[in-house]
Motif scaffolding. Structure first.
Motif, mmCIF file in Angstrom:
data_model
loop_
_atom_site.group_PDB
_atom_site.id
_atom_site.type_symbol
_atom_site.label_atom_id
_atom_site.label_comp_id
_atom_site.label_asym_id
_atom_site.label_seq_id
_atom_site.Cartn_x
_atom_site.Cartn_y
_atom_site.Cartn_z
ATOM 1 N N ASP A 266 6.755 -3.732 -0.004
ATOM 2 C CA ASP A 266 8.113 -3.825 -0.549
ATOM 3 C C ASP A 266 8.162 -4.195 -2.022
ATOM 4 O OD1 ASP A 266 7.275 -6.427 -0.095
ATOM 5 O OD2 ASP A 266 8.742 -6.827 1.470
ATOM 6 N N TRP A 267 6.989 -4.351 -2.657
ATOM 7 C CA TRP A 267 6.991 -4.541 -4.107
ATOM 8 C C TRP A 267 7.474 -3.289 -4.830
ATOM 9 C CZ3 TRP A 267 2.644 -5.326 -1.007
ATOM 10 C CH2 TRP A 267 1.719 -4.289 -0.947
ATOM 11 N N VAL A 268 7.452 -2.122 -4.156
ATOM 12 C CA VAL A 268 7.944 -0.920 -4.822
ATOM 13 C C VAL A 268 9.435 -1.032 -5.128
ATOM 14 C CG1 VAL A 268 6.225 0.477 -3.619
ATOM 15 C CG2 VAL A 268 8.545 0.425 -2.773
ATOM 16 N N LYS A 269 10.122 -1.887 -4.381
ATOM 17 C CA LYS A 269 11.557 -2.033 -4.602
ATOM 18 C C LYS A 269 11.861 -2.551 -6.009
ATOM 19 C CE LYS A 269 13.523 -4.492 -1.441
ATOM 20 N NZ LYS A 269 13.961 -5.763 -2.014
ATOM 21 N N GLY A 270 10.902 -3.296 -6.563
ATOM 22 C CA GLY A 270 11.071 -3.742 -7.942
ATOM 23 C C GLY A 270 11.135 -2.581 -8.915
ATOM 24 N N GLU A 271 10.411 -1.504 -8.599
ATOM 25 C CA GLU A 271 10.454 -0.311 -9.460
ATOM 26 C C GLU A 271 11.781 0.420 -9.309
ATOM 27 O OE1 GLU A 271 7.713 0.197 -11.607
ATOM 28 O OE2 GLU A 271 7.449 -1.808 -10.750
ATOM 29 N N PHE A 272 12.283 0.503 -8.086
ATOM 30 C CA PHE A 272 13.607 1.097 -7.878
ATOM 31 C C PHE A 272 14.673 0.290 -8.629
ATOM 32 C CE2 PHE A 272 11.700 2.780 -3.831
ATOM 33 C CZ PHE A 272 11.915 4.120 -4.090
ATOM 34 N N THR A 273 14.566 -1.019 -8.537
ATOM 35 C CA THR A 273 15.548 -1.886 -9.205
ATOM 36 C C THR A 273 15.494 -1.700 -10.709
ATOM 37 O OG1 THR A 273 15.398 -3.519 -7.424
ATOM 38 C CG2 THR A 273 16.303 -4.282 -9.519
ATOM 39 N N ASP A 351 19.381 -7.732 -1.344
ATOM 40 C CA ASP A 351 19.793 -6.345 -1.164
ATOM 41 C C ASP A 351 19.620 -5.927 0.291
ATOM 42 O OD1 ASP A 351 17.107 -4.916 -0.733
ATOM 43 O OD2 ASP A 351 16.733 -6.009 -2.592
ATOM 44 N N ALA A 352 20.038 -4.702 0.613
ATOM 45 C CA ALA A 352 20.060 -4.243 1.999
ATOM 46 C C ALA A 352 18.671 -4.231 2.633
ATOM 47 C CB ALA A 352 20.679 -2.847 2.064
ATOM 48 N N CYS A 353 17.648 -3.804 1.887
ATOM 49 C CA CYS A 353 16.298 -3.765 2.443
ATOM 50 C C CYS A 353 15.760 -5.176 2.665
ATOM 51 C CB CYS A 353 15.367 -2.989 1.520
ATOM 52 S SG CYS A 353 15.805 -1.243 1.299
ATOM 53 N N ALA A 354 16.017 -6.048 1.712
ATOM 54 C CA ALA A 354 15.563 -7.434 1.851
ATOM 55 C C ALA A 354 16.231 -8.106 3.048
ATOM 56 C CB ALA A 354 15.848 -8.215 0.575
ATOM 57 N N LYS A 356 17.099 -6.675 5.775
ATOM 58 C CA LYS A 356 16.385 -6.210 6.961
ATOM 59 C C LYS A 356 15.142 -7.065 7.206
ATOM 60 C CE LYS A 356 17.603 -1.259 6.723
ATOM 61 N NZ LYS A 356 17.041 0.109 6.592
ATOM 62 N N GLY A 357 14.393 -7.303 6.136
ATOM 63 C CA GLY A 357 13.180 -8.096 6.254
ATOM 64 C C GLY A 357 13.470 -9.526 6.663
ATOM 65 N N ILE A 358 14.486 -10.128 6.071
ATOM 66 C CA ILE A 358 14.862 -11.512 6.397
ATOM 67 C C ILE A 358 15.261 -11.616 7.865
ATOM 68 C CG2 ILE A 358 16.569 -13.316 5.958
ATOM 69 C CD1 ILE A 358 16.540 -12.399 2.993
ATOM 70 N N ALA A 359 15.990 -10.613 8.357
ATOM 71 C CA ALA A 359 16.408 -10.621 9.764
ATOM 72 C C ALA A 359 15.203 -10.495 10.694
ATOM 73 C CB ALA A 359 17.391 -9.481 10.019
ATOM 74 N N ILE A 360 14.246 -9.625 10.348
ATOM 75 C CA ILE A 360 13.056 -9.445 11.173
ATOM 76 C C ILE A 360 12.218 -10.718 11.207
ATOM 77 C CG2 ILE A 360 10.845 -8.225 11.337
ATOM 78 C CD1 ILE A 360 12.314 -5.745 10.232
ATOM 79 N N MET A 361 12.139 -11.429 10.079
ATOM 80 C CA MET A 361 11.315 -12.626 10.005
ATOM 81 C C MET A 361 11.806 -13.729 10.941
ATOM 82 S SD MET A 361 8.616 -12.402 8.211
ATOM 83 C CE MET A 361 8.273 -14.142 8.089
ATOM 84 N N LYS A 362 13.042 -13.634 11.403
ATOM 85 C CA LYS A 362 13.563 -14.636 12.338
ATOM 86 C C LYS A 362 12.925 -14.494 13.722
ATOM 87 C CE LYS A 362 17.985 -15.136 9.938
ATOM 88 N NZ LYS A 362 19.458 -14.945 9.999
ATOM 89 N N ASP A 363 12.321 -13.326 13.974
ATOM 90 C CA ASP A 363 11.644 -13.082 15.249
ATOM 91 C C ASP A 363 10.146 -13.294 15.042
ATOM 92 O OD1 ASP A 363 10.576 -12.208 17.600
ATOM 93 O OD2 ASP A 363 11.498 -10.219 17.569
ATOM 94 N N ARG A 364 9.668 -14.489 15.387
ATOM 95 C CA ARG A 364 8.263 -14.829 15.138
ATOM 96 C C ARG A 364 7.286 -13.956 15.925
ATOM 97 N NH1 ARG A 364 6.885 -19.599 12.460
ATOM 98 N NH2 ARG A 364 8.689 -20.716 11.626
ATOM 99 N N SER A 365 7.759 -13.317 16.988
ATOM 100 C CA SER A 365 6.870 -12.463 17.774
ATOM 101 C C SER A 365 6.438 -11.227 16.991
ATOM 102 C CB SER A 365 7.557 -12.034 19.074
ATOM 103 O OG SER A 365 8.622 -11.125 18.816
ATOM 104 N N ARG A 366 7.164 -10.902 15.922
ATOM 105 C CA ARG A 366 6.822 -9.724 15.124
ATOM 106 C C ARG A 366 5.936 -10.064 13.924
ATOM 107 N NH1 ARG A 366 12.193 -6.054 14.425
ATOM 108 N NH2 ARG A 366 10.655 -4.676 13.468
ATOM 109 N N HIS A 367 5.621 -11.351 13.733
ATOM 110 C CA HIS A 367 4.814 -11.765 12.598
ATOM 111 C C HIS A 367 3.335 -11.452 12.831
ATOM 112 C CE1 HIS A 367 7.886 -15.160 11.438
ATOM 113 N NE2 HIS A 367 8.433 -13.955 11.515
ATOM 114 N N VAL A 368 2.756 -10.636 12.012
ATOM 115 C CA VAL A 368 1.302 -10.435 12.015
ATOM 116 C C VAL A 368 0.843 -10.367 10.563
ATOM 117 C CG1 VAL A 368 1.261 -9.207 14.222
ATOM 118 C CG2 VAL A 368 1.468 -7.914 12.104
ATOM 119 N N GLY A 369 -0.421 -10.653 10.345
ATOM 120 C CA GLY A 369 -0.953 -10.604 8.990
ATOM 121 C C GLY A 369 -1.452 -9.216 8.632
#
Length: 411
Positions: A266-273, A351-354, A356-369
């Motif tokens: 998601d660092w590519v979003k900095g280029e879009f911005t 922003d909208a993409c961020a 999405k990520g913040i919402a997903i991070m609330k579900d710890r079962s989806r956290h992997v490295g």
């Protein structure tokens, strides 16, 4: 006489200003944030540090490998920077084991990191009960980005919801004369593409068995062979200019409508911005297919080379406190494309993409490295070598790639 008095007063003021500058905490920070979006992001930290009363000395070195090498050489040579950027990985484990870093336990206790931070991040920044890095953000490595203009031109009306639908979209882009997959032919970028397919096709279970557990049966299985076949299929959607291309140059292909899709962090979003493009208007972002898809966590951290110099320690502690502040984390991520490590920031400003990520991070079962969280640098390098050889070879079969990966991850 009056003129002499004025000169003496001016000299005294200059001396006082110089003395005041000398007592300010001064931090030389080595990092590799050199692209447009990255440079804008690091300026947020620099300004926050100045606002807190510090003096920021910026040492930007292009390329993560080069930047880390300079940092380690400076530490070994007795001329360490105040702080240095690393990724959330095992990249700095050797430096910790050689007792070359100051810990940041006081910040960790104050901010309650044991409960606040995701487990994959704790696993790499906490060693033998001590925290040795301050996390700046959370990046997700395997986002799927697409150009709205390219999709429209190719007649793709619906955002892909499965890997099969993604391949169908790539076929339509190719038929429309648009580069389907904007890719930079560098080993680390191929590893990201592979990780995206492993997580979305194999799911969390296969992903962890292969990369965390290095399970030989899983690596030799039919489901893993299916992942490798899909990875090789992706090779047919890149253009002839892909080899050696930088990730941000691949992103520029989406920005100008020359390409349709990019699989990248998601660092590519900095280029879009930086290009003044907006999510859901100019580009789309897919964090994964399905509500159970793994969220591949990595990010950036600052480490603090060991020193007993009181002024240097003061500068390190000030920088650590600035980095963990909610306002700094949010401002940095808004420019970097990431999301804050802190879960108590105001998500409405993201922003909208961020979001999405913040919402997903609330579900710890989806956290992997990411792979670098579970593998040593040598193991990760061996995996990258196999994947790149397989990507670039017309003759290597998925079965052969399986055997080579099994060998690379056996030790």
């Amino acid at each position: 006489m009056y003129q002499a008095y004025k000169l003496a007063l001016a000299a005294a003021c200059l001396a006082a200003s110089a003395a005041q500058a000398q007592v300010k905490p001064t931090a030389e920070v080595i990092h590799w944030w050199t692209s447009g979006g990255e440079s804008a992001a690091v300026r947020q930290i620099a300004q926050a540090y100045r606002n807190a009363g510090g003096v920021w000395i910026d040492t930007a070195i292009a390329g993560g490998d080069q930047s880390r090498a300079v940092t380690i050489n400076r530490i070994v040579g007795g001329n360490p920077p105040t702080a240095a950027q690393f990724n959330t990985s095992k990249q700095f484990l050797d430096v910790i084991e050689q007792d070359m870093l100051n810990n940041v336990d006081d910040v960790a206790r104050k901010e309650n990191w044991d409960k606040l931070l995701p487990e994959p991040i704790i696993k790499v920044i906490k060693v033998d009960g001590h925290y040795y890095a301050v996390p700046l953000n959370i990046h997700m490595q395997a986002w799927i980005w697409y150009s709205k203009a390219a999709f429209k031109k190719a007649g793709i009306a619906k955002e892909p919801a499965t890997v099969d639908e993604l391949f169908a979209a790539l076929d339509k882009l190719k038929a429309a004369g648009i580069v389907p997959l904007a890719h930079g032919g560098q080993s680390w970028q191929e590893t990201i593409l592979f990780s995206a397919l492993l997580s979305n096709i194999g799911g969390k279970d296969l992903y962890l068995k292969v990369l965390r557990d290095r399970d030989q049966r899983a690596i030799g299985s039919a489901p893993f062979q299916k992942v490798l076949a899909a990875f090789k299929r992706m090779r047919g959607y890149v253009d002839a200019g892909a080899p050696g291309r930088n990730w941000n140059d691949a992103t520029a292909m989406l920005i100008n409508g020359k390409a349709g899709v990019q699989v990248m962090g998601d660092w590519v979003k900095g280029e879009f911005t930086a290009a003044r493009q907006l999510p859901d208007q100019h580009y789309g972002c897919i964090a994964g297919f399905g509500p159970a898809s793994p969220y591949l966590i990595q990010g950036d951290v600052f480490v603090f080379p060991k020193t007993s110099n009181p002024k240097a320690v003061q500068a390190q502690k000030l920088l650590a406190s600035v980095v963990v502040a909610p306002a700094t984390q949010l401002s940095f991520s808004q420019h970097k494309g990431s999301i804050p490590v802190r879960s108590d920031v105001d998500a409405s400003k993201a922003d909208a993409c961020a979001r999405k990520g913040i919402a997903i991070m609330k579900d710890r079962s989806r956290h992997v490295g990411v792979s670098e969280v579970y593998l040593t640098p040598d193991q990760n390098g061996a995996l990258q070598d196999v994947l790149t050889a397989y990507w670039n070879s017309a003759r290597m079969t998925p079965e052969q790639a399986q055997k080579r990966i099994a060998s690379a991850l056996r030790n």
